[in-house]
Design a protein around this motif. Sequence first.
Motif, short mmCIF file in Angstrom:
data_model
loop_
_atom_site.label_atom_id
_atom_site.label_comp_id
_atom_site.label_asym_id
_atom_site.label_seq_id
_atom_site.Cartn_x
_atom_site.Cartn_y
_atom_site.Cartn_z
N ALA A 178 0.81 -1.14 0.08
CA ALA A 178 -0.16 0.19 0.08
C ALA A 178 0.82 1.20 -0.11
CB ALA A 178 -0.99 -0.01 1.28
N THR A 179 1.99 1.38 0.92
CA THR A 179 2.89 2.20 0.86
C THR A 179 3.59 2.69 -0.60
OG1 THR A 179 4.47 0.88 2.05
CG2 THR A 179 3.18 2.51 3.22
N LEU B 87 1.30 0.69 14.19
CA LEU B 87 2.00 1.46 14.99
C LEU B 87 3.64 1.29 14.83
CD1 LEU B 87 1.33 3.24 17.46
CD2 LEU B 87 2.15 1.57 18.90
N GLU B 88 3.96 0.21 15.00
CA GLU B 88 5.42 0.03 14.60
C GLU B 88 6.12 0.70 13.33
OE1 GLU B 88 8.61 -3.62 14.30
OE2 GLU B 88 6.57 -4.26 14.52
N GLN B 89 5.20 0.39 12.13
CA GLN B 89 5.62 0.69 10.87
C GLN B 89 5.49 2.43 10.79
OE1 GLN B 89 7.27 -1.01 8.40
NE2 GLN B 89 6.99 -2.80 9.98
N ALA B 90 4.59 3.08 11.47
CA ALA B 90 4.37 4.55 11.42
C ALA B 90 5.56 5.01 12.18
CB ALA B 90 3.13 4.55 12.00
N PHE B 91 6.11 4.61 13.31
CA PHE B 91 6.99 5.00 14.04
C PHE B 91 8.43 4.24 14.24
CE2 PHE B 91 2.71 6.18 15.71
CZ PHE B 91 2.72 7.69 15.59
N GLY C 297 11.07 4.62 12.68
CA GLY C 297 12.51 5.61 12.30
C GLY C 297 12.33 6.94 13.20
N THR C 298 13.51 7.79 12.76
CA THR C 298 13.31 8.95 13.50
C THR C 298 12.26 9.95 12.97
OG1 THR C 298 15.08 9.75 12.06
CG2 THR C 298 15.82 8.66 13.91
N ILE C 299 11.66 9.66 11.85
CA ILE C 299 10.63 10.26 11.21
C ILE C 299 9.64 9.73 10.86
CG2 ILE C 299 10.15 11.86 9.03
CD1 ILE C 299 13.01 12.31 8.68
N THR C 300 8.41 10.10 11.21
CA THR C 300 7.09 9.30 11.06
C THR C 300 6.83 9.00 9.76
OG1 THR C 300 6.37 10.69 13.17
CG2 THR C 300 4.70 9.44 11.70
N ASN C 301 6.50 7.84 9.50
CA ASN C 301 5.87 7.61 8.13
C ASN C 301 4.47 7.95 8.05
OD1 ASN C 301 4.63 6.40 5.87
ND2 ASN C 301 6.28 4.34 6.15
N SER C 302 4.16 8.94 7.26
CA SER C 302 2.85 9.82 7.21
C SER C 302 1.83 8.92 6.52
CB SER C 302 3.09 10.92 6.42
OG SER C 302 3.55 10.78 5.04
N TYR C 303 2.24 8.02 5.55
CA TYR C 303 0.97 6.95 4.84
C TYR C 303 0.69 6.33 5.89
CZ TYR C 303 2.04 8.92 0.12
OH TYR C 303 2.01 9.86 -0.77
N VAL C 304 1.39 5.42 6.54
CA VAL C 304 1.07 4.64 7.61
C VAL C 304 0.37 5.21 8.90
CG1 VAL C 304 1.84 2.58 9.16
CG2 VAL C 304 3.19 2.91 7.00
N LEU C 305 0.68 6.28 9.27
CA LEU C 305 0.14 6.94 10.09
C LEU C 305 -1.32 7.28 9.66
CD1 LEU C 305 0.17 8.44 12.88
CD2 LEU C 305 0.95 10.49 11.78
N PRO D 144 12.42 13.02 19.23
CA PRO D 144 11.40 13.97 20.06
C PRO D 144 10.22 14.16 19.02
CG PRO D 144 13.34 15.23 19.60
CD PRO D 144 13.76 13.79 19.43
N GLU D 145 10.30 14.34 17.61
CA GLU D 145 9.57 14.80 16.62
C GLU D 145 8.59 13.47 16.63
OE1 GLU D 145 12.83 15.26 16.08
OE2 GLU D 145 12.79 17.32 15.98
N THR D 146 9.12 12.38 16.45
CA THR D 146 8.21 10.94 16.32
C THR D 146 7.76 10.90 17.51
OG1 THR D 146 10.06 9.97 15.03
CG2 THR D 146 8.33 8.53 16.03
N LEU D 147 8.27 10.97 18.92
CA LEU D 147 7.50 10.87 19.96
C LEU D 147 6.20 11.88 20.15
CD1 LEU D 147 7.07 9.54 22.67
CD2 LEU D 147 8.96 11.07 23.72
N ASN D 148 6.43 13.01 19.58
CA ASN D 148 5.60 13.89 19.82
C ASN D 148 4.27 13.77 19.06
OD1 ASN D 148 4.41 16.91 18.61
ND2 ASN D 148 5.13 17.03 20.45
N VAL D 149 4.44 13.02 17.84
CA VAL D 149 3.40 12.75 16.95
C VAL D 149 2.56 11.73 17.59
CG1 VAL D 149 2.77 11.94 14.67
CG2 VAL D 149 4.55 13.29 14.90
N LEU D 150 3.27 10.68 18.11
CA LEU D 150 2.77 9.41 19.04
C LEU D 150 1.86 9.89 20.03
CD1 LEU D 150 2.28 6.38 19.34
CD2 LEU D 150 4.57 6.29 20.52
N LEU D 151 2.37 10.79 21.00
CA LEU D 151 1.75 11.41 21.96
C LEU D 151 0.32 11.92 21.66
CD1 LEU D 151 4.71 12.60 23.98
CD2 LEU D 151 3.24 10.69 24.61
#
Length: 938
Positions: A13-14, A49-53, A55-63, A93-100
């Motif tokens: 899909a991605t 959840l694992e595929q979206a977060f 790496g150090t940058i969030t995968n916007s498609y999976v998110l 911090p950026e990835t953690l922020n999106v997850l939070l």
Amino acid sequence: MATEVIMNLIYDATSKRQPDFLVATHLKNIINNNRDKEYVILEVASVLLEQAFQGTITNSYVLSYLKYCLRAQLITPCSVFGSLPAFKAFDAPETLNVLLALLGDQITEFSQQRADDPVPRLFQSVITLVNWLVNAVRHLLQRLQEQPELWNRLGENYSMIVSYLAIICESKKFCSLLYIGSIDEPEMWKGMTQSVEQLKSELARIAETMQRQQFHFDLDNVLNMMISSFPLFEEPVQNLSRMLCQSVNHDSSSVSILMPLEMMLCAPNSVLYNSSSIENSFQFLREIQNVLNVSSEDVLKTIFTVGMTSVPLDSSNLFRCSAVMLIRVPQLISLYLTKTGESINLFPLVVSFYNTHCNKLKRSQEMQILFVSFLHVLVNQNSISHQDAAKLGYQGQTDMSKNLAVVHALFEKITNEKKPLKVIDYLDKMTIDFDTLLYVGAAGGNLNKLVALLISVSQQETTKDAIFGSCFLVLFRIQCLFGNEPFRIISMQTPITKWLSTFFLDTKLKRYHEEPTQQQQEFIDLVLTKLNDIPKKGVDHAGPASSILEISYSLITTIITATSQGLCPEENAHQLFSNLRDHSRTGFMACFLVLAQIASEGNSSTALIATKMIPLYKSAKLKSKLASNLYQKNCQWMEDYFQVNLKEDPKEKLEDLIKKLSISLRSSQQQMHDIKRCADELGTDLFTKILTGSIMKQTRKDLSERACAVAIGASSVDWVGVPLSLIWYQVPEVMCAVEHASVADPFALFLATSLHFLSIYQRNKGFNVIHAPTDLQKMFIEVAGKERSHFHGRMGDQRMLYTDANKVIFDRLESLASIRFPPAATTNDPLFIMNAFHSLGRTLHLSLTNSGPHLPVDFCMTLLDKIIRRSLSNNINIDNVLNILQYLPFSFLNVLLQISGINSNIPAVLLSVVDLQLPNVRTKVARLIALGEARPLP
């Protein structure tokens, strides 16, 4: 296998940039085509959840796929919470922020909306969520402590985690599920507890360095909230107590909350005036204090007020008041100062009392002397200083305190005498007033020692009237003044205790009738023969004292009956009674009671003859001063007892008393005596109905609150009957009346307080602090209990519930409370109290299901609030609450939770009424709480 399929789908899909709705459709097919759907849902959430977060940058498609699946309810917040351990990139911090940010939305949704997940996943997911948040904030705390300059990058994430933990602590759904999960998942809970302990240690280490910043204090506050909300490091029951209190509405009444306490202390045979031990009286007062939610200072001030202002201007009751104020009250004060752990400054309370009642003190010399003597006792026990006491007129010890100290020493000498037969000599030779000796013994809580001693003496000398008769006269006087309490320590039946229990119930006289046996009749004929020919010398001529006591009723009725029928001249009857008076203390006193009863029965011939014989006691010729004194006192007491009648309609009298008390908010001993007599005349049902009516007929809130305070205080004259009457008769009527249920606060407070009083009575009935129910009150309890055991409402609308169409309702009236026996109950507790509490729960449930949510829900919620607030205002004594809530039907709480919503106190009530050690019960309660939604009360 399912994991690999899901991973391939996500990769495909991605790479093809497929839209989120199409990916969700494919995932739905995978879920539906798998037998273990719950497992696949969890795998979908974990993979997304694992595929979206990862790496150090969030995968916007999976998110976007993850968010769409949450919106489409393919996966649930619980599945996301359970997948959190896979994310450990706290330094991104950026990835953690999106997850939070995503977690914040899911935490809010979970706490406000229904959760259909399986119960085991509910427990595991909420524990996993809290554990992950604690570990995350601990990791960020360490980084910020090492490098404070990272605050600009990590501060937002840190603050979000702290705020989420605060939201969880304040959420009824989260707290309830965590409470149950701590029992259902002990290993996971242990791991979370260790994480919290590590975080607590980290904060403590930072505190030692004295370098804490604001973000440290924010986390410290949240950590304290967690420790308070979750059963981490203390007994679960303490945590449950706080959970019950969180949603309780506190009263904003302007009415004096001391009014019920003052009325209780003024009541006949209250803890101030009965013979219970000081320790038992103190414990009882503490329970009442907790239920009424008053401070220790207010309790002591009320005790001062009741004890001092009960001194009448004619000083007729001065001896009893002085014994209470100079012995009992100081000992209670000493216990309050030593056992409560509170820092109570006594002098301002005494000054406040003095300023309030200075006019009464100036008008009564007896009150002035008693007040100064009271100051002397307080100075001696170092409760106040000599200098402070001098400001209120204290100049030294008074004659009253000296005399009372002498009496107290004499009482101790008598009760500590090792040769019991010498006790009668001490009593016969003393020069002080005998009632004063008894009042002093009762005030010190040691009157039962004298009773036990006299019973022992009477058992040793059952034939000699000089000894047995003296013991009987003293015990008779104790029964008149203090009722049954001093005799409860006597386990065996003796002739005296058997006779007293036959003719007395507490301080009330019972009607008695018996036909003598053939052997007794022969002995009566012999006694009459001897009384007709008394020798000039000798003692016990009439017969053994204990035998005379046994046939006393038949003896005097034989004389009176024979005289009324003309078989015996009145002069001979008078002579027989006079001889009995002068030669048998036991026989005369026992016969005089029966004589007084006969004289009070109207204008019959027997009553007229008995009335003519009553004054003979005044001309008794006895060598013993003790016997002569007790003849006069006991006979005068019986004469006054049968002459006391209400001169007006008791219903009008009671309504007038309630009105006056509601206006003045001050009570007196005389008013409580009148209320007691009205209750005896009216009966429990009508008495309770008048108390309820005084609340319901008010049109203003302040007046209904005043009436409620008076009703609570007045109910102390019948600790058992009033709450049971409220349950069996008043609640069904109130629940069926629209105008009553819409303004339910005062009546709910009255009912809740009465339920607590009933629980307190159950625990303290064996400690001599509460008088026993009278014969009429016992009759009401038995009759009403049987009548209402199968019927819970009078109105036709409620009777409709007993049709076959509503049989399903009754099938669901099971109560999980039956699984767990009430903590304060014993196997000897009467069934009528358990039946009444069950009846209350069923009545509330039937009214709620029959009338719809809009009428009785206000009353039900208010009642639960009052029950909880009345005992848990200080986070103590949860047993009282549990003993009441145990009997609420589970189905009733289910309906009430659906109406009131998850943010009410119903989840905590559910946890308190069931046994969470049973797996099926945990599952049922957790499911009910998880399905709860946030909604405002109607």
